[in-house]
Design an enzyme around this catalytic site. Structure first.
Site, PDB file in Angstrom:
ATOM      1  N   HIS A 107      36.859   2.172  11.249  1.00 12.32           N
ATOM      2  CA  HIS A 107      37.198   1.035  10.120  1.00 12.32           C
ATOM      3  C   HIS A 107      36.665  -0.504  10.861  1.00 12.32           C
ATOM      4  O   HIS A 107      36.446  -0.585  11.919  1.00 12.32           O
ATOM      5  CB  HIS A 107      38.632   1.034  10.061  1.00 12.32           C
ATOM      6  CG  HIS A 107      38.956  -0.057   9.252  1.00 12.32           C
ATOM      7  ND1 HIS A 107      38.666  -0.474   7.990  1.00 12.32           N
ATOM      8  CD2 HIS A 107      40.173  -0.928   9.210  1.00 12.32           C
ATOM      9  CE1 HIS A 107      39.266  -1.550   7.406  1.00 12.32           C
ATOM     10  NE2 HIS A 107      40.261  -1.749   8.139  1.00 12.32           N
ATOM     11  N   GLU A 226      61.198   9.683 -13.414  1.00 11.31           N
ATOM     12  CA  GLU A 226      60.123   9.072 -14.237  1.00 11.31           C
ATOM     13  C   GLU A 226      59.079   8.153 -13.671  1.00 11.31           C
ATOM     14  O   GLU A 226      57.870   8.232 -14.158  1.00 11.31           O
ATOM     15  CB  GLU A 226      61.071   8.353 -15.060  1.00 11.31           C
ATOM     16  CG  GLU A 226      61.880   9.333 -16.358  1.00 11.31           C
ATOM     17  CD  GLU A 226      60.999  10.245 -17.099  1.00 11.31           C
ATOM     18  OE1 GLU A 226      59.864  10.014 -17.287  1.00 11.31           O
ATOM     19  OE2 GLU A 226      61.660  11.091 -17.563  1.00 11.31           O
ATOM     20  N   SER A 251      50.718  13.361 -23.835  1.00  8.03           N
ATOM     21  CA  SER A 251      51.159  13.535 -25.411  1.00  8.03           C
ATOM     22  C   SER A 251      50.389  12.159 -25.870  1.00  8.03           C
ATOM     23  O   SER A 251      50.168  11.375 -25.195  1.00  8.03           O
ATOM     24  CB  SER A 251      52.474  13.571 -25.603  1.00  8.03           C
ATOM     25  OG  SER A 251      53.156  12.319 -25.094  1.00  8.03           O
TER      26      SER A 251
HETATM   27  P1  NDP Z   1      47.088   6.577  14.526  1.00  7.56           P
HETATM   28  O1  NDP Z   1      48.150   5.616  14.719  1.00  7.56           O
HETATM   29  O2  NDP Z   1      47.367   7.903  13.586  1.00  7.56           O
HETATM   30  O3  NDP Z   1      46.419   7.188  16.005  1.00  7.56           O
HETATM   31  C1  NDP Z   1      46.147   6.364  16.991  1.00  7.56           C
HETATM   32  C2  NDP Z   1      45.980   6.888  18.136  1.00  7.56           C
HETATM   33  O4  NDP Z   1      45.663   6.015  19.267  1.00  7.56           O
HETATM   34  C3  NDP Z   1      47.224   7.887  18.811  1.00  7.56           C
HETATM   35  O5  NDP Z   1      46.461   9.059  19.479  1.00  7.56           O
HETATM   36  C4  NDP Z   1      47.696   6.903  19.788  1.00  7.56           C
HETATM   37  O6  NDP Z   1      48.352   7.602  20.945  1.00  7.56           O
HETATM   38  C5  NDP Z   1      46.447   6.251  20.313  1.00  7.56           C
HETATM   39  N1  NDP Z   1      46.840   5.295  21.182  1.00  7.56           N
HETATM   40  C6  NDP Z   1      47.970   4.266  20.748  1.00  7.56           C
HETATM   41  N2  NDP Z   1      47.677   2.985  21.690  1.00  7.56           N
HETATM   42  C7  NDP Z   1      46.897   3.596  22.540  1.00  7.56           C
HETATM   43  C8  NDP Z   1      46.423   2.921  23.870  1.00  7.56           C
HETATM   44  N3  NDP Z   1      46.897   1.820  24.340  1.00  7.56           N
HETATM   45  N4  NDP Z   1      45.678   3.521  24.743  1.00  7.56           N
HETATM   46  C9  NDP Z   1      45.134   4.758  24.117  1.00  7.56           C
HETATM   47  N5  NDP Z   1      45.372   5.164  23.061  1.00  7.56           N
HETATM   48  C10 NDP Z   1      46.103   4.790  22.393  1.00  7.56           C
HETATM   49  O7  NDP Z   1      45.624   5.864  13.968  1.00  7.56           O
HETATM   50  P2  NDP Z   1      44.900   6.342  12.863  1.00  7.56           P
HETATM   51  O8  NDP Z   1      44.017   7.659  12.943  1.00  7.56           O
HETATM   52  O9  NDP Z   1      45.398   5.909  11.490  1.00  7.56           O
HETATM   53  O10 NDP Z   1      43.730   5.066  12.834  1.00  7.56           O
HETATM   54  C11 NDP Z   1      42.638   5.145  13.710  1.00  7.56           C
HETATM   55  C12 NDP Z   1      41.518   4.119  13.122  1.00  7.56           C
HETATM   56  O11 NDP Z   1      41.019   5.005  12.150  1.00  7.56           O
HETATM   57  C13 NDP Z   1      41.892   2.890  12.706  1.00  7.56           C
HETATM   58  O12 NDP Z   1      40.692   1.946  12.850  1.00  7.56           O
HETATM   59  C14 NDP Z   1      41.994   3.091  11.089  1.00  7.56           C
HETATM   60  O13 NDP Z   1      41.857   1.858  10.198  1.00  7.56           O
HETATM   61  C15 NDP Z   1      40.947   4.125  10.749  1.00  7.56           C
HETATM   62  N6  NDP Z   1      41.228   5.049   9.687  1.00  7.56           N
HETATM   63  C16 NDP Z   1      42.356   5.414   9.529  1.00  7.56           C
HETATM   64  C17 NDP Z   1      42.611   6.162   8.398  1.00  7.56           C
HETATM   65  C18 NDP Z   1      43.893   6.850   8.275  1.00  7.56           C
HETATM   66  O14 NDP Z   1      44.000   7.833   7.148  1.00  7.56           O
HETATM   67  N7  NDP Z   1      44.922   6.950   9.010  1.00  7.56           N
HETATM   68  C19 NDP Z   1      41.557   6.352   7.232  1.00  7.56           C
HETATM   69  C20 NDP Z   1      40.187   5.883   7.617  1.00  7.56           C
HETATM   70  C21 NDP Z   1      40.178   5.293   8.854  1.00  7.56           C
HETATM   71  P3  NDP Z   1      49.967   7.656  21.353  1.00  7.56           P
HETATM   72  O15 NDP Z   1      50.403   8.913  20.454  1.00  7.56           O
HETATM   73  O16 NDP Z   1      50.085   7.637  22.825  1.00  7.56           O
HETATM   74  O17 NDP Z   1      50.549   6.610  20.662  1.00  7.56           O
HETATM   75 MG    MG Z   2      42.600   1.388   5.502  1.00 14.86          MG
HETATM   76 MG    MG Z   3      57.799  11.458 -20.107  1.00 15.79          MG
END
Ligand code: NDP
Ligand code: MG
Ligand code: MG
Length: 330
Positions: A107, A226, A251
């Site tokens: 992103h 609904e 409908s």
């Molecule tokens: P998530 O919250 O699902 O996952 C984030 C990951 O980063 C986790 O594995 C987390 O591990 C890890 N993390 C958190 N803090 C740290 C740290 N300090 N050091 C190292 N690792 C860390 O994120 P998303 O996958 O939702 O989003 C990731 C990117 O993808 C963002 O830029 C988002 O905008 C983009 N994006 C997301 C979409 C989506 O559908 N979710 C769609 C398209 C793009 P832990 O378990 O340890 O917290």
């Molecule tokens: Mg988004």
């Molecule tokens: Mg209806």
């Protein structure tokens, strides 16, 4: 019509012989890394210790602290939460980047809003699947993919665009289609879509509809069906064949009501508010608020989350979904 890239549009494999570090193993991280591995790429995971690190090890990946993974890799894809990427980059990524590396994002937020300013000697690109991570993985396993966007912000090696395209192919996206965009366009349209329509607009619409029925004395359970439950069925039809297919399937009564009442609910005034939302995104007001609230321990964010979780529609919905085993509520 925008140019769409498919498998054939990507010549060779610019990722061959390169080590890819996926930083974060959450929604997007697990999907990118597993898809890339299945298409024959060399993937390692950079992450802090915790649940995600355990999950990555369980899936058979070599897991390293972020700084170690960055040192080892040629391509570094940052898939940690947007709000922590600034600090993570400063402390654990920037000091270990080498000239000619590629820094990648899911992103455009942190690059577009200048939170992260990479050095001039690395490639900077984004690959953003237009769907949640679990779908990016599931559709890949089914032989398809989620359509994705890619963009190049900085081309230091002269190959940034080809590397980005190879990455989209590596996660499977070229099986269904990939579009080129810019960091600005991806960031602003993504934020607008989720705020005005997909998440913010839809939840506000559903909630207002639910409240209107309940305040008028109707049973909350009926109101839930609904305005929330049936929404999926309608959206599925729109997904398959646009508004036309949906309107073809409902409908005549529903279709007539759609035309005469929809514009009474979403009015010119609503559209003007949408433009305000877009302006706040474009001029950085939204990003600034989000980043500042994060620095403040997400006081506002968590307060709002708590407030919403207490809404009657959630309690009613939970009971009803428990009665509907066919609804996947895991
Ligand atoms: P998530 O919250 O699902 O996952 C984030 C990951 O980063 C986790 O594995 C987390 O591990 C890890 N993390 C958190 N803090 C740290 C740290 N300090 N050091 C190292 N690792 C860390 O994120 P998303 O996958 O939702 O989003 C990731 C990117 O993808 C963002 O830029 C988002 O905008 C983009 N994006 C997301 C979409 C989506 O559908 N979710 C769609 C398209 C793009 P832990 O378990 O340890 O917290
Ligand atoms: Mg988004
Ligand atoms: Mg209806």
């Amino acid at each position: 019509m925008a140019k769409v890239y498919y498998e054939d549009s990507v010549q060779g494999d610019q990722l061959e012989g390169k080590k890819i570090a996926i930083i974060g193993y959450g929604s997007q991280g697990h999907a990118h890394s597993q898809n890339l591995r299945d298409t024959g790429h060399d993937v390692i995971i950079g992450i802090r210790e915790g649940k995600s690190a355990d999950a990555a090890r369980e899936a058979g990946f070599d897991v390293f602290p972020v700084s170690e993974a960055v040192k080892k890799a040629d391509v570094i894809m940052i898939l940690a939460p947007d709000e922590i990427q600034g600090d993570l980059y400063k402390n654990e990524i920037a000091p270990y980047l080498e000239a000619g590396n590629a820094l990648a994002f899911g992103h455009g937020f942190n690059i577009h809003f200048d939170v992260i300013q990479p050095p001039a000697d690395v490639d900077v690109f984004l690959v953003a699947p237009k769907g949640p991570g679990h779908l990016v993985r599931r559709t890949f396993e089914e032989g398809f993919a989620v359509p994705s966007l890619f963009a190049v912000q900085q081309d230091a090696t002269g190959n940034a665009r080809d590397i980005a395209l190879a990455y989209t192919k590596g996660i499977g996206a070229t099986r269904v289609g990939v579009l080129e965009t810019t960091f600005k366009e991806e960031t602003e349209t993504d934020l607008f879509g989720e705020q005005a329509v997909l998440c913010g607009g839809t939840t506000a619409l559903v909630q207002a509809g639910f409240e209107t029925l309940v305040e008028a004395g109707y049973q909350p359970e009926i109101a839930y069906f609904e305005v929330l439950h049936e929404l999926k069925l309608i959206v599925d039809l729109m997904y398959e064949g646009g508004m036309e297919k949906m309107r073809d399937s409902i409908s005549n009564t529903a279709e007539y009501g759609d035309y005469v009442s929809g514009p009474r609910v979403v009015t010119a005034e609503t559209k003007a508010r949408m433009k305000d939302v877009l302006t706040d995104i474009q001029d950085g007001t939204f990003a600034k608020g989000f980043i500042e609230d994060n620095k403040n321990g997400f006081e506002k964010f968590y307060g709002l989350r708590k407030e919403q979780q207490g809404h009657q529609i959630e309690a009613v919905g939970k009971e009803l979904r428990d009665m509907m085993p066919f609804v996947n509520n895991k």
